[in-house]
Design an enzyme around this catalytic site. Structure first.
Site, PDB file in Angstrom:
ATOM      1  N   GLY A   1      -1.225 -41.141 -21.510  1.00 10.67           N
ATOM      2  CA  GLY A   1      -0.384 -42.303 -21.236  1.00 10.67           C
ATOM      3  C   GLY A   1       0.581 -42.694 -22.346  1.00 10.67           C
ATOM      4  O   GLY A   1       1.673 -43.186 -22.078  1.00 10.67           O
TER       5      GLY A   1
ATOM      6  N   GLU B   1      -1.048 -46.582 -28.395  1.00 12.66           N
ATOM      7  CA  GLU B   1      -1.590 -46.700 -27.032  1.00 12.66           C
ATOM      8  C   GLU B   1      -0.490 -47.131 -26.077  1.00 12.66           C
ATOM      9  O   GLU B   1       0.423 -47.871 -26.467  1.00 12.66           O
ATOM     10  CB  GLU B   1      -2.680 -47.781 -27.016  1.00 12.66           C
ATOM     11  CG  GLU B   1      -4.075 -47.272 -27.168  1.00 12.66           C
ATOM     12  CD  GLU B   1      -4.580 -46.550 -25.936  1.00 12.66           C
ATOM     13  OE1 GLU B   1      -3.787 -46.077 -25.104  1.00 12.66           O
ATOM     14  OE2 GLU B   1      -5.799 -46.444 -25.811  1.00 12.66           O
TER      15      GLU B   1
ATOM     16  N   ASP C   1      -6.335 -52.653 -22.513  1.00 10.68           N
ATOM     17  CA  ASP C   1      -6.805 -53.416 -21.358  1.00 10.68           C
ATOM     18  C   ASP C   1      -8.169 -54.008 -21.717  1.00 10.68           C
ATOM     19  O   ASP C   1      -8.256 -55.097 -22.288  1.00 10.68           O
ATOM     20  CB  ASP C   1      -6.855 -52.430 -20.174  1.00 10.68           C
ATOM     21  CG  ASP C   1      -7.075 -53.107 -18.846  1.00 10.68           C
ATOM     22  OD1 ASP C   1      -7.612 -54.220 -18.823  1.00 10.68           O
ATOM     23  OD2 ASP C   1      -6.729 -52.520 -17.811  1.00 10.68           O
TER      24      ASP C   1
HETATM   25  C1  PRP Z   1      -5.636 -45.569 -20.104  1.00 14.92           C
HETATM   26  C2  PRP Z   1      -4.571 -45.915 -21.123  1.00 14.92           C
HETATM   27  C3  PRP Z   1      -5.359 -46.345 -22.316  1.00 14.92           C
HETATM   28  C4  PRP Z   1      -6.637 -46.901 -21.736  1.00 14.92           C
HETATM   29  C5  PRP Z   1      -6.597 -48.403 -21.814  1.00 14.92           C
HETATM   30  O1  PRP Z   1      -6.019 -44.259 -20.340  1.00 14.92           O
HETATM   31  O2  PRP Z   1      -3.752 -44.809 -21.398  1.00 14.92           O
HETATM   32  O3  PRP Z   1      -5.643 -45.255 -23.155  1.00 14.92           O
HETATM   33  O4  PRP Z   1      -6.694 -46.474 -20.375  1.00 14.92           O
HETATM   34  O5  PRP Z   1      -7.699 -48.995 -21.209  1.00 14.92           O
HETATM   35  P1  PRP Z   1      -8.883 -49.706 -21.994  1.00 14.92           P
HETATM   36  O6  PRP Z   1      -8.292 -50.651 -22.984  1.00 14.92           O
HETATM   37  O7  PRP Z   1      -9.612 -50.424 -20.879  1.00 14.92           O
HETATM   38  O8  PRP Z   1      -9.717 -48.639 -22.622  1.00 14.92           O
HETATM   39  P2  PRP Z   1      -6.598 -43.284 -19.201  1.00 14.92           P
HETATM   40  O9  PRP Z   1      -8.042 -43.042 -19.492  1.00 14.92           O
HETATM   41  O10 PRP Z   1      -6.223 -43.813 -17.850  1.00 14.92           O
HETATM   42  O11 PRP Z   1      -5.901 -41.933 -19.454  1.00 14.92           O
HETATM   43  P3  PRP Z   1      -4.342 -41.554 -19.357  1.00 14.92           P
HETATM   44  O12 PRP Z   1      -3.710 -42.143 -20.585  1.00 14.92           O
HETATM   45  O13 PRP Z   1      -4.353 -40.075 -19.377  1.00 14.92           O
HETATM   46  O14 PRP Z   1      -3.768 -42.124 -18.071  1.00 14.92           O
END
Ligand code: PRP
Length: 190
Positions: free
Chosen positions: A51, A106, A110
């Site tokens: 991401g 990041e 979230d």
């Molecule tokens: C998503 C985003 C962050 C994380 C945030 O990653 O890229 O790294 O979730 O969420 P959190 O604060 O609740 O941990 P994801 O695992 O979806 O992978 P991606 O980046 O490949 O979409």
């Protein structure tokens, strides 16, 4: 194009934050980091795959001095639109963190599960300092839900803040789609 509702697979998304606001916010973060790290010897921007590649690339391009870039992939979401709370390492850290000033890049903070797991990993590996730069901070889930015993980590560089809604674009996806959108969109309530 940015003013239109778009469809990704089975869901519709409405425009949320336009490209110009995103670029300006990232440049502000870059300027702050350049001030804060001007004396750092071997600073490392650690971009979380997948991401953060869009934000991380744009930020890295504006960083001055001996910054290096590295990657790691953790996963906390499944194919849906809510966090699963699980964090697993899918691609290990591609650089040595020992003795270095590390900035985690990041796309979104979230629940904070991802940055907390990364912070612990980097501290174990002897990083000299660890800070967080994020394109989007969702303050409500982050400061309300953190399960970390000593409280949530400070978010040193948040380009933008967002409501706790599902957002795509600028690296963020819905079921693999939408990462290449040049602005942010939010799921339509239907
Ligand atoms: C998503 C985003 C962050 C994380 C945030 O990653 O890229 O790294 O979730 O969420 P959190 O604060 O609740 O941990 P994801 O695992 O979806 O992978 P991606 O980046 O490949 O979409």
């Amino acid at each position: 194009m940015e003013n239109r509702i778009i469809t990704l697979r089975d869901r519709r998304f409405a425009p949320y934050i336009p490209a110009e606001r995103i670029h300006a916010a990232i440049s502000e973060v870059a300027a702050r980091i350049n001030r804060d790290y001007k004396d750092s010897v071997r600073p490392l921007l650690l971009v979380t795959l997948s991401g953060a590649i869009v934000f991380g690339g744009e930020l890295f391009r504006q960083l001055e001095g001996p910054f290096e870039i590295a990657f790691v992939k953790l996963s906390s979401y499944g194919a849906g639109t809510t966090s699963s709370g699980r964090v697993r390492v899918e691609v290990p850290l591609t650089a040595d963190a020992e003795g270095r000033d590390v900035i985690i890049a990041e796309d979104v903070v979230d629940t904070g599960n991802t940055i907390h797991a990364l912070h612990d990993m980097l501290t174990e590996r002897g990083a000299r300092s660890v800070r967080v730069a994020t394109l989007l901070l969702k303050p409500d889930p982050y400061f309300r839900q953190s399960g970390r015993p000593d409280g949530p980590l400070p978010i040193d560089y948040a380009a933008l803040e967002a409501e706790p809604r599902f957002i795509v674009g600028y690296g963020m996806d819905y079921d693999g789609l939408g990462r290449n959108l040049g602005a942010l969109y939010t799921l339509c309530e239907e």
